[in-house]
Design an enzyme around this catalytic site. Structure first.
Site, PDB file in Angstrom:
ATOM      1  N   ASP A  15       0.492  -1.249  -0.275  1.00  0.00           N
ATOM      2  CA  ASP A  15      -0.190   0.423  -0.236  1.00  0.00           C
ATOM      3  C   ASP A  15       0.633   0.898  -0.066  1.00  0.00           C
ATOM      4  O   ASP A  15       0.299   2.442   0.383  1.00  0.00           O
ATOM      5  CB  ASP A  15      -0.914   0.179   0.920  1.00  0.00           C
ATOM      6  N   HIS A  45      -4.206  -2.485  -6.724  1.00  0.00           N
ATOM      7  CA  HIS A  45      -3.087  -1.303  -7.008  1.00  0.00           C
ATOM      8  C   HIS A  45      -3.803  -0.120  -7.341  1.00  0.00           C
ATOM      9  O   HIS A  45      -5.280  -0.164  -8.229  1.00  0.00           O
ATOM     10  CB  HIS A  45      -2.085  -1.832  -8.473  1.00  0.00           C
ATOM     11  N   THR A 191       3.395 -12.793   4.537  1.00  0.00           N
ATOM     12  CA  THR A 191       2.375 -13.143   2.728  1.00  0.00           C
ATOM     13  C   THR A 191       2.923 -14.405   2.425  1.00  0.00           C
ATOM     14  O   THR A 191       4.060 -14.541   2.886  1.00  0.00           O
ATOM     15  CB  THR A 191       1.888 -12.030   1.872  1.00  0.00           C
ATOM     16  N   THR A 250      -9.754  -5.882   0.811  1.00  0.00           N
ATOM     17  CA  THR A 250     -10.703  -5.421   1.437  1.00  0.00           C
ATOM     18  C   THR A 250     -11.623  -4.703   1.681  1.00  0.00           C
ATOM     19  O   THR A 250     -12.729  -5.192   2.819  1.00  0.00           O
ATOM     20  CB  THR A 250     -10.011  -6.418   2.546  1.00  0.00           C
TER      21      THR A 250
END
Length: 333
Positions: A15, A45, A191, A250
């Site tokens: 982000d 993105h 991740t 999300t």
């Protein structure tokens, strides 16, 4: 034949505006290919093209400029979501179908992967099935793009593409960020893919061909996930509001903290960053508060002292750095 490759890598926890930076670089038309090199539809993105806002999840930004765009072998693909994203872009005037390709080695997210990921309660994943898909890849029982007949028209072999007679200039577009890397991040709150420059060159590009490495960061830090991250300073909640810090995929509110220079230096040095772009300085300017963490919390009277201090520390500790740019919204290099 590869002439050179440039890489855009996120130096924090995602982000940081790397999609916008990649979009900005792609408009130069100096690249023959744009490649998304890690992650899946869990990324978001946000880019602005011809005055319109787009949120891409897996499609590389090269499609906005008619550049051959590849979902790389380090990515995982949810076919249904990819088709939805392609259709949405097409409906809004972006010619995706003529320019989008998938490396035949990329892995496919199944319904079983999504179902398993939906049960996560400890890491704070996006529940998009990425983790289980990557696990099956390394268990050597995954499904690859070349195993799916529906994808045949989009398949590409990056070795044949990049090591033939035609000259290639490549822009690599990363996802997530260094602080989320499965090895270098705050494990297990990471991740499931590699978020460093190393992940980019895995797409068949020799390290010697890498020319520029653009590292993106924000003037503060954000994180989405299950671990406790947000600092105790009450003003941090105002940064969330001013910076519109909610997940592109999300919609979850991002936790906020001050920039950590030690972590930023580590990310720069491991990735060999040449050009550092620090975005969203305007949010701190609107707030009128400038702080960072470097061994301890440090406050500054104004943005100029804040910028000067960061530049001095980075240049002293990061030998690969050639340029440092601070950017405000909209992001510019």
């Amino acid at each position: 034949m590869i002439k050179y490759a440039d890489v855009v890598v996120d130096l924090q926890a995602g982000d940081t505006g790397k999609g916008k930076v990649a979009h900005f670089l792609a408009q130069s038309k100096e690249y023959t290919h744009v490649i998304r090199y890690n992650g899946g539809g869990n990324a978001g993105h946000t880019v602005y093209h011809n005055g319109n806002k787009f949120v891409t999840h897996l499609v590389p930004v090269g499609v906005f400029y008619g550049i051959k765009s590849i979902i790389g072998l380090g990515c995982v693909v949810n076919i249904d979501k990819l088709v939805k994203e392609i259709n949405e872009l097409q409906e809004n005037g972006v010619n995706v179908k003529d320019y989008l390709f998938i490396d035949e080695r990329a892995h496919i997210i199944t319904d079983a992967h999504i179902e398993e990921d939906s049960k996560d309660t400890t890491i704070g994943t996006t529940k998009t099935g990425n983790g289980p898909c990557y696990r099956d890849k390394y268990y050597r029982k995954g499904i690859r793009a070349k195993d799916v007949s529906f994808l045949y028209p989009m398949l590409i072999d990056t070795y044949k593409e990049f090591h033939g007679k035609e000259e290639c200039t490549i822009l690599f577009e990363g996802a997530q960020g260094f602080e989320l890397d499965v090895d270098w991040g705050d494990y297990p709150y990471v991740t499931s893919s590699h978020c460093t420059v190393g992940s980019a060159i895995m797409n068949g590009v020799p390290p010697q061909k890498v020319r520029k490495i653009y590292g993106t960061a924000k003037a503060y830090r954000t994180y989405v996930g299950a671990k406790a991250f947000e600092g105790k300073d009450e003003v941090l909640s105002k940064i969330r509001q001013l910076g519109d810090e909610y997940g592109s995929t999300t919609g979850r509110p991002r936790q906020i903290n001050w920039m950590d220079l030690d972590l930023l230096i580590k990310a720069i040095n491991i990735n060999g960053v040449t050009d550092l772009i620090i975005n969203k300085l305007d949010i701190l300017m609107d707030l009128g508060i400038f702080k960072l963490i470097y061994n301890s919390e440090i406050s500054f009277n104004d943005e100029e002292h804040f910028k000067k201090y960061i530049k001095n520390i980075i240049k002293t500790n990061c030998p690969t750095i050639q340029k440092i740019n601070f950017s405000v919204t909209p992001y510019k290099i």
